[in-house]
Design an enzyme around this catalytic site. Structure first.
Site, PDB file in Angstrom:
ATOM      1  N   CYS A 369       7.267  -0.025   2.023  1.00 29.98           N
ATOM      2  CA  CYS A 369       5.979  -0.332   2.651  1.00 29.98           C
ATOM      3  C   CYS A 369       5.137  -1.114   1.649  1.00 29.98           C
ATOM      4  CB  CYS A 369       5.230   0.942   3.046  1.00 29.98           C
ATOM      5  SG  CYS A 369       5.973   1.841   4.409  1.00 29.98           S
ATOM      6  N   LEU A 371       1.001  -2.792   1.326  1.00 32.38           N
ATOM      7  CA  LEU A 371      -0.307  -2.870   1.979  1.00 32.38           C
ATOM      8  C   LEU A 371      -1.369  -3.292   0.979  1.00 32.38           C
ATOM      9  CD1 LEU A 371      -2.322  -2.187   4.355  1.00 32.38           C
ATOM     10  CD2 LEU A 371      -2.459   0.107   3.347  1.00 32.38           C
ATOM     11  N   GLN A 377      -8.276  -8.042   1.227  1.00 33.84           N
ATOM     12  CA  GLN A 377      -7.373  -9.029   1.807  1.00 33.84           C
ATOM     13  C   GLN A 377      -7.962 -10.437   1.698  1.00 33.84           C
ATOM     14  OE1 GLN A 377      -6.425  -7.696   5.783  1.00 33.84           O
ATOM     15  NE2 GLN A 377      -5.224  -5.948   5.058  1.00 33.84           N
ATOM     16  N   ARG A 378      -7.057 -11.423   1.766  1.00 32.28           N
ATOM     17  CA  ARG A 378      -7.405 -12.850   1.679  1.00 32.28           C
ATOM     18  C   ARG A 378      -8.023 -13.200   0.322  1.00 32.28           C
ATOM     19  NH1 ARG A 378      -6.844 -15.322   6.423  1.00 32.28           N
ATOM     20  NH2 ARG A 378      -8.008 -17.110   5.666  1.00 32.28           N
ATOM     21  N   GLY A 380      -5.717 -13.009  -2.552  1.00 33.30           N
ATOM     22  CA  GLY A 380      -4.561 -13.220  -3.415  1.00 33.30           C
ATOM     23  C   GLY A 380      -3.876 -11.959  -3.892  1.00 33.30           C
ATOM     24  N   GLU A 403      12.027  -4.166   3.205  1.00 34.94           N
ATOM     25  CA  GLU A 403      12.603  -3.485   4.355  1.00 34.94           C
ATOM     26  C   GLU A 403      12.016  -4.076   5.625  1.00 34.94           C
ATOM     27  OE1 GLU A 403      11.882   0.874   5.673  1.00 34.94           O
ATOM     28  OE2 GLU A 403      13.584   0.954   4.303  1.00 34.94           O
ATOM     29  N   SER A 407       5.349  -6.480   9.236  1.00 34.54           N
ATOM     30  CA  SER A 407       4.220  -6.705  10.137  1.00 34.54           C
ATOM     31  C   SER A 407       3.928  -8.190  10.197  1.00 34.54           C
ATOM     32  CB  SER A 407       2.985  -5.940   9.641  1.00 34.54           C
ATOM     33  OG  SER A 407       2.557  -6.476   8.396  1.00 34.54           O
TER      34      SER A 407
END
Length: 513
Positions: A369, A371, A377-378, A380, A403, A407
């Site tokens: 996983c 995240l 986010q956005r 880098g 894996e 998403s």
């Protein structure tokens, strides 16, 4: 026109929403749940062909009752695999009778492209990316890009690309860029050969059987109405308030709270701000538990053993499940290692994102996983997490791949990282004796630790491979070179291998992790 009282679960109708351009639109949506608060009805809707993170509660004023579609009666025959579906009788979910009678599955449109000679005589599915699951419910459209060349189907008599055969690299105008003779690849600890699961998921995106390893792939056949709906309204984590995207199995009594409070250092959850403040007086953590294996500037990475720090690992999984839909949640975290990226300030090390990996992966997975939390986010950080995972693979002397399935946001991040990394290698090749530079798929894989299937899929995605005068050539157009240089100027965060202090462990020699 139907009345509001007639709306039930499973109905489909247009629902008013604002798009990214702040314009009104009326996409088709399905009613997943209905609730009554103080005599006012609210409807939980899922927008068809939209990601589940956009699902929301709406009032009847936003529903177009003139175009409502009531659900069909459920068939008495069991659904696929004998498991009940989430909405088997909903409109537009019925399989055509002709297809049922003939026992055929509905075809999935794919794009015909070049074929390659993969390990163990495997061939890439035309139009299929190793990181792109083919799903009848949500299938990514082929990337249509303007090109003057025609893509032809390779006939059996036409030579196919070999992983060890060198491919020449030169600009599109035909002039030589830089040349280097193909060097024998250095040996790796693993053979990089795998089953079809390494690069392709099952045709419908559902695993055929439960995995016996620590895989976190979600078995979507067990989806029901509860897990299709977000159950947490808001999460307060440090100085940020996060709005969850998906369902996460927090205790039922916490799902009715307007805000769920989390300690940003140990990730324990509380039902009120007072509970959190009382906890902070006792919590002495100012960074994730485990070993700090990387630090440069304000960025640090901590390696956390899922067996030694079980409580933290489980709380991290609960938080991550709020933003990951394609993964399931294991309370048994023993088979996993967690690598948490943090940002440091005077108050401590604040979690930015993480990735997990199996201690022993038989399929060369270096990420289970991954995240980046929404506030980061956005910026880098996603590519930094991906780059760090491959940096660990380099130290381990292995090639790796994430894996599947990824998403939508994960797929974009990995494609971008693979493209930039491979183009960086190709543009850095130097010519010798005036000849065109040459490089093999194996050499690219060994330099970058990116699995060979992912290298080939990326070269296909960038449309770089051509067959010319008996050999494969990689054509770098000026547009690709300029675009790559602009992208690299924006990529300010990079992993410095000199700051990594990591010693891989041989988990196969340990009786119990």
């Amino acid at each position: 026109m139907a009345e509001v009282g007639e709306i039930i679960e499973g109905c489909r109708l247009p629902v008013l929403r604002r798009n990214q351009d702040n314009e009104d639109e009326w996409p088709l949506a399905e009613i997943l749940s209905v609730k009554d608060i103080n005599g006012r009805k609210l409807f939980y809707v899922h927008y068809i062909d939209f990601n589940k993170r956009l699902d929301e509660w709406v009032t009847h004023e936003r529903l177009d009752l003139k175009k409502i579609q009531f659900p069909k009666k459920e068939a008495k025959t069991p659904t696929k695999n004998g498991l009940p579906g989430s909405r088997p009788g909903s409109p537009e979910r019925e399989v055509p009778a002709s297809a049922q009678a003939s026992g055929k599955t509905l075809p999935i449109p794919v794009q015909i492209t070049l074929r390659f000679n993969l390990p163990k005589e495997r061939e890439a599915i035309p139009g299929g990316e190793p990181d792109q699951p083919l799903s009848s419910s949500s299938c990514l459209q082929p990337n249509h890009r303007s090109t003057k060349r025609k893509v032809e189907v390779v006939s059996p008599a036409t030579p196919v690309l070999s992983e060890t055969a060198p491919a020449s690299v030169f600009p599109q105008n035909g002039s030589a860029r830089r040349a280097v003779a193909a060097q024998p690849g250095r040996k790796r600890k693993s053979n990089c050969l795998g089953t079809d699961e390494d690069s392709q998921d099952s045709s419908d995106g559902i695993p055929s059987a439960p995995r016996m390893t620590g895989s976190l792939v979600s078995d979507r056949s067990h989806d029901d109405i509860v897990t299709r709906m977000k159950n947490i309204e808001c999460i307060e984590l440090g100085r940020h308030r996060l709005k969850p995207w998906y369902f996460s199995p927090y205790p039922q009594e916490l799902t009715t709270l307007p805000v769920l409070y989390l300690c940003e250092f140990c990730l324990k959850y509380g039902r009120s701000l007072k509970c959190l403040q009382r906890h902070l007086t006792k919590c002495d953590l100012r960074h994730p538990p485990g070993n700090e294996i990387y630090r440069k500037g304000t960025i640090s990475f901590f390696e956390i053993d899922g067996r030694k720090n079980k409580s933290y690992s489980q709380n991290l999984c609960l938080l991550a499940k709020c933003f990951l839909d394609h993964k399931t949640l294991y309370y048994d975290t023993d088979p996993f290692l967690f690598y948490v990226m943090t940002e440091y300030d005077c108050k401590g090390f604040h979690i930015v994102g993480y990735f997990s990996k199996e201690k022993e992966s038989t399929e060369d997975y270096n990420v289970a996983c991954i995240l980046t939390l929404p506030p980061y986010q956005r910026r880098g950080y996603g590519k930094l997490l991906i780059e760090f995972s491959y940096e660990l693979s380099k130290v381990e002397g292995k090639t790796g791949t994430p894996e599947k399935p990824l998403s939508d946001l994960g797929l974009l991040s990995y494609r971008s990282y693979w493209s930039q990394t491979i183009l960086e290698i190709l543009m850095g090749l130097k010519s010798e004796s005036g000849e065109r530079p040459q490089i093999t798929i194996n050499e690219i894989s060994e330099i970058t630790s990116i699995k060979k299937e992912d290298v080939i899929s990326t070269l296909q995605y960038l449309n770089l491979i051509n067959y010319y005068k008996g050999q494969y050539i990689l054509t770098l157009s000026e547009d690709i070179v300029d675009g790559h240089e602009r992208a690299m100027l924006k990529r300010l965060l990079r992993i410095d291998s000199k700051c990594l202090h990591f010693t891989p462990k041989d988990w196969s020699k340990r009786g119990k992790w």
